[in-house]
Design a protein around this motif. Structure first.
Motif, PDB file in Angstrom:
ATOM      1  N   ILE A 271       8.258  15.393  -3.813  1.00 16.51           N
ATOM      2  CA  ILE A 271       8.022  14.909  -2.293  1.00 16.51           C
ATOM      3  C   ILE A 271       8.968  13.559  -2.046  1.00 16.51           C
ATOM      4  N   ALA A 272       9.546  13.255  -3.106  1.00 16.18           N
ATOM      5  CA  ALA A 272      10.333  11.960  -3.075  1.00 16.18           C
ATOM      6  C   ALA A 272      11.219  11.757  -1.771  1.00 16.18           C
ATOM      7  N   PRO A 273      12.072  12.779  -1.310  1.00 11.76           N
ATOM      8  CA  PRO A 273      12.917  12.438  -0.320  1.00 11.76           C
ATOM      9  C   PRO A 273      12.034  12.310   1.022  1.00 11.76           C
ATOM     10  N   ALA A 274      10.919  13.052   1.247  1.00  9.98           N
ATOM     11  CA  ALA A 274      10.046  12.778   2.627  1.00  9.98           C
ATOM     12  C   ALA A 274       9.294  11.498   2.450  1.00  9.98           C
ATOM     13  N   PHE A 275       8.894  11.089   1.137  1.00 11.56           N
ATOM     14  CA  PHE A 275       7.798  10.138   1.265  1.00 11.56           C
ATOM     15  C   PHE A 275       8.530   8.742   0.891  1.00 11.56           C
ATOM     16  N   LEU A 276       9.431   8.871   0.104  1.00  4.17           N
ATOM     17  CA  LEU A 276      10.060   7.320  -0.480  1.00  4.17           C
ATOM     18  C   LEU A 276      10.579   6.469   0.684  1.00  4.17           C
ATOM     19  N   PRO A 277      11.372   7.059   1.413  1.00  3.20           N
ATOM     20  CA  PRO A 277      11.918   6.306   2.601  1.00  3.20           C
ATOM     21  C   PRO A 277      10.825   5.504   3.585  1.00  3.20           C
ATOM     22  N   ARG A 278       9.625   6.436   3.808  1.00  2.00           N
ATOM     23  CA  ARG A 278       8.725   6.000   4.821  1.00  2.00           C
ATOM     24  C   ARG A 278       7.881   4.723   4.214  1.00  2.00           C
ATOM     25  N   VAL A 279       7.343   5.063   2.818  1.00  2.00           N
ATOM     26  CA  VAL A 279       6.657   4.128   1.956  1.00  2.00           C
ATOM     27  C   VAL A 279       7.485   2.883   2.134  1.00  2.00           C
ATOM     28  N   ALA A 280       8.494   2.991   1.631  1.00  2.00           N
ATOM     29  CA  ALA A 280       9.739   1.817   1.260  1.00  2.00           C
ATOM     30  C   ALA A 280       9.905   0.954   2.758  1.00  2.00           C
ATOM     31  N   ARG A 281      10.091   1.587   3.580  1.00  2.00           N
ATOM     32  CA  ARG A 281      10.129   0.635   4.927  1.00  2.00           C
ATOM     33  C   ARG A 281       8.963   0.080   5.357  1.00  2.00           C
ATOM     34  N   GLU A 282       7.514   0.633   4.917  1.00  2.00           N
ATOM     35  CA  GLU A 282       6.346   0.148   5.138  1.00  2.00           C
ATOM     36  C   GLU A 282       6.188  -1.265   4.282  1.00  2.00           C
ATOM     37  N   LEU A 283       6.739  -0.935   3.110  1.00  2.00           N
ATOM     38  CA  LEU A 283       6.222  -1.877   1.962  1.00  2.00           C
ATOM     39  C   LEU A 283       7.199  -3.274   2.132  1.00  2.00           C
ATOM     40  N   THR A 284       8.532  -2.791   2.411  1.00  2.00           N
ATOM     41  CA  THR A 284       9.501  -3.849   2.429  1.00  2.00           C
ATOM     42  C   THR A 284       9.158  -4.652   3.665  1.00  2.00           C
ATOM     43  N   ALA A 286       6.436  -5.299   4.935  1.00  2.00           N
ATOM     44  CA  ALA A 286       5.239  -6.076   4.642  1.00  2.00           C
ATOM     45  C   ALA A 286       5.725  -7.223   3.656  1.00  2.00           C
ATOM     46  N   GLY A 287       6.787  -7.264   3.257  1.00  2.00           N
ATOM     47  CA  GLY A 287       7.511  -8.333   2.199  1.00  2.00           C
ATOM     48  C   GLY A 287       7.473  -7.864   0.801  1.00  2.00           C
ATOM     49  N   VAL A 288       7.315  -6.514   0.486  1.00  2.00           N
ATOM     50  CA  VAL A 288       6.928  -6.350  -0.785  1.00  2.00           C
ATOM     51  C   VAL A 288       8.513  -6.108  -1.625  1.00  2.00           C
ATOM     52  N   GLU A 289       8.873  -6.530  -2.681  1.00  2.00           N
ATOM     53  CA  GLU A 289      10.235  -6.407  -3.449  1.00  2.00           C
ATOM     54  C   GLU A 289       9.860  -4.683  -4.137  1.00  2.00           C
ATOM     55  N   LEU A 290      10.871  -4.034  -3.748  1.00  2.00           N
ATOM     56  CA  LEU A 290      10.733  -2.694  -4.727  1.00  2.00           C
ATOM     57  C   LEU A 290      11.633  -2.638  -5.781  1.00  2.00           C
ATOM     58  N   ARG A 291      11.253  -2.472  -6.965  1.00  2.00           N
ATOM     59  CA  ARG A 291      12.211  -2.231  -7.968  1.00  2.00           C
ATOM     60  C   ARG A 291      12.188  -0.763  -8.350  1.00  2.00           C
ATOM     61  N   CYS A 292      13.445  -0.199  -8.156  1.00  2.00           N
ATOM     62  CA  CYS A 292      13.212   1.243  -8.276  1.00  2.00           C
ATOM     63  C   CYS A 292      14.220   1.644  -9.467  1.00  2.00           C
ATOM     64  N   ASP A 293      13.741   2.852 -10.073  1.00  2.00           N
ATOM     65  CA  ASP A 293      14.569   3.577 -10.926  1.00  2.00           C
ATOM     66  C   ASP A 293      15.933   4.188 -10.389  1.00  2.00           C
ATOM     67  N   ARG A 294      16.707   4.804 -11.093  1.00  2.00           N
ATOM     68  CA  ARG A 294      17.962   5.326 -10.717  1.00  2.00           C
ATOM     69  C   ARG A 294      17.703   6.243  -9.841  1.00  2.00           C
ATOM     70  N   ARG A 295      16.820   7.347  -9.806  1.00  2.00           N
ATOM     71  CA  ARG A 295      16.665   8.584  -8.938  1.00  2.00           C
ATOM     72  C   ARG A 295      16.299   7.973  -7.834  1.00  2.00           C
ATOM     73  N   ALA A 296      15.295   6.844  -7.536  1.00  2.00           N
ATOM     74  CA  ALA A 296      14.688   6.378  -6.462  1.00  2.00           C
ATOM     75  C   ALA A 296      15.652   5.688  -5.618  1.00  2.00           C
ATOM     76  N   LEU A 297      16.377   4.926  -6.428  1.00  2.00           N
ATOM     77  CA  LEU A 297      17.698   3.968  -5.786  1.00  2.00           C
ATOM     78  C   LEU A 297      18.594   4.979  -4.891  1.00  2.00           C
ATOM     79  N   SER A 298      18.648   5.993  -5.474  1.00  2.30           N
ATOM     80  CA  SER A 298      19.815   6.968  -4.884  1.00  2.30           C
ATOM     81  C   SER A 298      19.330   7.684  -3.573  1.00  2.30           C
ATOM     82  N   ILE A 299      17.753   7.619  -3.528  1.00  5.42           N
ATOM     83  CA  ILE A 299      17.420   8.326  -2.235  1.00  5.42           C
ATOM     84  C   ILE A 299      17.347   6.956  -1.243  1.00  5.42           C
ATOM     85  N   LEU A 300      16.842   5.788  -1.640  1.00  2.79           N
ATOM     86  CA  LEU A 300      16.639   4.748  -0.945  1.00  2.79           C
ATOM     87  C   LEU A 300      17.850   3.938  -0.431  1.00  2.79           C
TER      88      LEU A 300
END
Lengths: 424, 424
Positions: A271-284, A286-300
């Protein structure tokens, strides 16, 4: 000359003596003590706020962090909210005297367990003056005496609040010494207090990880260990994306400084390709810093305008208490369960999934105080879970786990009514 | 070379790993594990009794006391009784998985608490080999792994019994490593075991006051403190004399070595002339030594053929674990309550009275694990109070008080079923 240790022993003796009297008072008297306290919080607003103002000024010039200054500050609105909370606790059912597991044995003995107060609670906390009221009120309602030791930053506010509680309960017929406030801010007192097992039946630390750790290690009496929440939210492959985004946002952004805020987001690779970009936009956003593993980084990394950073090994198992979250992609619920097992603190763990079997497995297999399906970690809260209020969130397995309300401040005794039965 | 500490750490790791598997097994599998154990106790009788015979011979030539030799000895009848006990525990309702306090919150969240095992129990005990079976069986039934450390006098018996349990549970599908038996009798092991909080969630000492005290002081993990019962029986002015005599006899003579035997008899001065001579004849006739205060002496000194001795200050608050009792005359229920408050150990306290108000006051005001009206102290027992069995009698106020059965070996986790609710 009286030493601080002597002073503390006097607090202890007075609390112990008052606990005996307090345990015998009716629920009506204890309720009135709380209603009086709520009224006094509003009637004596100016006195409280001016003491708090002095604390706040001194703490600001002393360089206290903004977060700590925020926790220290009282204003009219906060006082009203505190008074409302006290009235709500006053109105809760009396936990004392409730008899449960009552049964007649085959020989006619009538056996039951009756809820009784624990005795004397010790509370050590930091710069939040509302904790003084919070804990005093929960203790009085549950028939326990209490010894309060707040942080030095809030000493003026706490003195006024403790005096106010003592007068308010005395006016209802509860011994004022049932609420003891340690006036000295000498740091050595904490160590001494942790040795007073003759006077304190349960120690509750309310504050940061360092305080909780110290109390857990040094207390000679039983202590609640909790408050440290390394909380995970697992977004399963079968999650509803909209719901998952809303729950993550709620669990990270609404109360980032609370122990029940989510720290690590585990996302199923399906579900990462569909979910991650949306949640990342929402969180960042709102000022949230996201620290991502390699695979999440490659999507985001491919999402325009999004700034995320790589996670390091230290991120897994970290409680941020800030607008920060770690993100890791997993390939299965087993991998999520393994990660939680390794890095979780047994506090709060949540899954978002529409897959019944996966949800049930998560519920069954995760070993934590509160486990949630399709609800955010922020619901680990005494009020939200129906306790009316909470004195702490425990990660102990003994006595009480998860949010601790009034009932969790009680013990019980067995009562046996006979008619001359012998065992032989 | 492997040290004993290494060996113990291996016990710990194996128990911890098995606990995870055990927690997920069905109640049916755990029940079968116990039924197998009961059968093996009878099928392997010769093997057990010959190991026990060697223990007993060595202990006798080593000069163990008669009481301890009695606790060490097994015979066919005792083995049958042990097997029956195991079958009874097997048939008890499964404490694991029970969900309680289930409710729907106004926002639709379905909240409840689900009973789960504690994890790993540690047990340190003395010369009674039946404790090996007792505790192992209660732990397996409640889904907990256990590390058993029995006294060196019973080492051969315990090795056979522990091996028997491990094989029996394995045949049912429970990992045999869920039951760990510490084979080394090195005394230093006890200290090391009390430090293993990473492997042991709850420590249970089963034995004399010295063992219980040591565990209470040195254990780094939560420990049951209990077993030490300075028990009082108060014969009120309004007692029925026949009933009082029968209850005192039952509570002193039937199991003098048990922690729930009465130690001090408090007698209201208004009933002493009628009651004391009768109870004294009954008790001394059964071999009980009576140590009396001045006023009791002056009544009993006039009874022909009765031999009683004066009490000293050390008698008040002493747990005899023998055919000995102290006797004191009091002038009121207040004096009795005061004496119990000063000298009791919070274990078991009983009153004999036909006066309703006095009985209720005693029930309300005495602060002990079990408080009885018109029933003897011997009823403080898990079986007698409806728990089916008991792992220990706690004088703690946290977690469990009084007899601890299966439920008292569990914790709970909160489960929350949501539909995407946010807290906001």
């Amino acid at each position: 000359m009286q030493t601080v240790a002597d002073e503390l022993a006097i607090n202890g003796k007075r609390a112990r003596e008052s606990a005996r009297a307090l345990a015998r008072l009716s629920g009506q008297v204890r309720e009135l003590a709380l209603t009086n306290t709520a009224e006094a919080l509003q009637a004596r607003r100016d006195e409280i706020l001016s003491a708090n103002d002095l604390d706040h000024q001194e703490a600001r010039s002393g360089g206290l962090s903004d977060a700590a200054l925020g926790r220290l500050l009282l204003d009219e609105e906060r006082l009203d909210a505190m008074a409302d909370d006290v009235r709500r606790v006053a109105a809760l059912p009396d936990p004392i005297g409730e008899t449960f597991d009552m049964r007649s044995m085959p020989n006619g003995l009538r056996v039951g367990r009756r809820r009784v107060p624990l005795g004397v609670i010790g509370a050590i906390y930091e710069s939040r003056p509302n904790v003084t009221i919070d804990i005093a009120v929960l203790c009085v309602k549950s028939g326990n005496a209490v010894i309060l030791r707040g942080g030095k930053e809030a000493i003026r506010s706490n003195k006024v609040l403790a005096a106010l509680v003592r007068e308010s309960i005395a006016a209802a017929g509860v011994p004022k010494d049932a609420v003891q406030f340690v006036e000295s801010t000498d740091r050595a007192l904490v160590g001494r207090m942790l040795e007073m097992k003759e006077y304190i039946d349960l120690m509750i630390p309310r504050g940061g990880a360092e305080l909780v750790r110290r109390v857990g290690e040094e207390a000679t009496m039983p202590a609640v260990t909790g408050g440290v929440g390394v909380c995970h939210l697992f977004v399963d492959r079968a999650a509803e994306v909209d719901m998952a985004v809303a729950l993550v946002r709620d669990s990270k952004v609404s109360r980032p400084y609370a122990c029940n805020a989510v720290d690590t987001l585990l996302v199923h690779s399906g579900i990462a390709p569909a979910f991650l970009p949306r949640v990342a936009r929402e969180l960042t956003g709102a000022g949230v810093e996201l620290r991502c593993d390699r695979r999440a980084l490659s999507i985001l990394g491919q999402v325009e305008g999004l700034r995320v950073i790589p996670a390091t090994d230290e991120d897994w198992g970290t409680e941020y208490l800030a607008l920060t979250a770690a993100v890791r992609i997993v390939d299965s619920v087993d991998e999520a369960l393994g990660h939680i097992d390794t890095y979780g603190s047994g506090h709060t763990e949540a899954i978002v999934s529409e897959d019944y079997s996966v949800a049930m497995r998560f519920l069954d297999e995760v070993d934590a105080g509160v486990v949630l399906v399709n609800a955010g970690t922020v619901f680990n809260d005494g009020g939200q879970l129906g306790l009316g209020s909470e004195v702490a969130i425990s990660t102990n397995k003994l006595h009480a786990r998860g949010p601790m309300g009034l009932r969790e401040l009680t013990s019980y005794k067995w009562t046996v009514l006979g008619a001359g039965q012998v065992r032989g």
